[in-house]
Motif scaffolding. Structure first.
Motif, mmCIF file in Angstrom:
data_model
loop_
_atom_site.group_PDB
_atom_site.id
_atom_site.type_symbol
_atom_site.label_atom_id
_atom_site.label_comp_id
_atom_site.label_asym_id
_atom_site.label_seq_id
_atom_site.Cartn_x
_atom_site.Cartn_y
_atom_site.Cartn_z
ATOM 1 N N SER A 268 7.902 6.714 -9.126
ATOM 2 C CA SER A 268 6.482 6.357 -9.013
ATOM 3 C C SER A 268 6.174 5.119 -9.846
ATOM 4 N N VAL A 269 6.758 5.082 -11.049
ATOM 5 C CA VAL A 269 6.502 3.942 -11.930
ATOM 6 C C VAL A 269 7.123 2.675 -11.338
ATOM 7 N N ILE A 270 8.378 2.815 -10.862
ATOM 8 C CA ILE A 270 9.049 1.651 -10.266
ATOM 9 C C ILE A 270 8.278 1.188 -9.036
ATOM 10 N N ALA A 271 7.845 2.145 -8.200
ATOM 11 C CA ALA A 271 7.139 1.808 -6.966
ATOM 12 C C ALA A 271 5.817 1.108 -7.260
ATOM 13 N N LEU A 272 5.160 1.542 -8.324
ATOM 14 C CA LEU A 272 3.898 0.897 -8.705
ATOM 15 C C LEU A 272 4.133 -0.583 -8.985
ATOM 16 N N ILE B 191 0.841 -1.200 0.000
ATOM 17 C CA ILE B 191 0.000 0.000 0.000
ATOM 18 C C ILE B 191 0.879 1.254 0.000
ATOM 19 N N PHE B 192 1.940 1.237 0.788
ATOM 20 C CA PHE B 192 2.874 2.374 0.779
ATOM 21 C C PHE B 192 3.446 2.573 -0.620
ATOM 22 N N ALA B 193 3.832 1.463 -1.243
ATOM 23 C CA ALA B 193 4.447 1.569 -2.565
ATOM 24 C C ALA B 193 3.457 2.138 -3.581
ATOM 25 N N LEU B 194 2.206 1.688 -3.512
ATOM 26 C CA LEU B 194 1.223 2.123 -4.505
ATOM 27 C C LEU B 194 0.815 3.577 -4.284
ATOM 28 N N LEU B 195 0.649 3.988 -3.009
ATOM 29 C CA LEU B 195 0.130 5.336 -2.737
ATOM 30 C C LEU B 195 1.230 6.378 -2.615
ATOM 31 N N LEU B 196 2.335 5.991 -1.968
ATOM 32 C CA LEU B 196 3.385 6.961 -1.656
ATOM 33 C C LEU B 196 4.732 6.519 -2.222
ATOM 34 N N GLY B 197 4.681 5.584 -3.154
ATOM 35 C CA GLY B 197 5.912 4.980 -3.656
ATOM 36 C C GLY B 197 6.854 5.977 -4.303
ATOM 37 N N GLY B 198 6.304 7.021 -4.933
ATOM 38 C CA GLY B 198 7.147 8.012 -5.599
ATOM 39 C C GLY B 198 8.041 8.751 -4.615
ATOM 40 N N LEU B 199 7.682 8.715 -3.348
ATOM 41 C CA LEU B 199 8.492 9.362 -2.309
ATOM 42 C C LEU B 199 9.360 8.354 -1.562
ATOM 43 N N GLY B 200 9.312 7.099 -1.988
ATOM 44 C CA GLY B 200 10.174 6.079 -1.389
ATOM 45 C C GLY B 200 9.724 5.613 -0.022
ATOM 46 N N VAL B 201 8.473 5.900 0.342
ATOM 47 C CA VAL B 201 7.996 5.559 1.689
ATOM 48 C C VAL B 201 8.131 4.058 1.959
#
Ligand SMILES: [Zn+2]
Length: 117
Positions: free
Chosen positions: A94-98, A60-70
């Motif tokens: 953001s793309v990688i985190a998604l 969930i962190f990766a999908l919602l806040l992944g662009g910030l590396g959360v």
């Protein structure tokens, strides 16, 4: 000859005392602190360590806040998290985190723990 009543195959359920548990594999009664089942030898791992990282939160962190590396900070990889923060304006993180979020959520709990636990 009298008809036999239908045999109840299940043995009466054993009552566990507070310091006992069942083996995950063969259901033998074990001491609650036992790490290995003496009967079948299967390791008795705890389902989920309290306070441990779990894949749902990471996903969930990766999908919602992944662009910030959360999710990277969450998984104990602050250096990668900072890189995500530095490059967040490019939207590449953001793309990688998604993708990572989907990977986390599709992994089994055991796989996730083996890699990030
Ligand atoms: Zn066993």
């Amino acid at each position: 000859m009298p008809a036999e009543p239908a045999a109840t195959t299940a043995p009466p359920p054993q009552t566990l005392s507070a310091n006992q548990k069942y083996c995950h594999a063969c259901a033998a009664v074990l001491d609650a602190r036992a790490e290995l089942c003496p009967k079948c030898g299967v390791r008795q791992s705890e389902p989920a360590p309290v306070g441990g990282r779990n894949k749902t939160s990471a996903g969930i962190f990766a999908l919602l806040l992944g662009g910030l590396g959360v999710h990277k900070f969450y998984l104990g990889k602050p250096v990668q998290g900072i890189l995500y923060l530095l490059f967040c304006w490019t939207f590449i993180p953001s793309v990688i985190a998604l993708i990572e979020g989907i990977v986390y959520l599709t992994k089994s709990d055991a796989e996730f723990r083996a890699k990030y636990g």
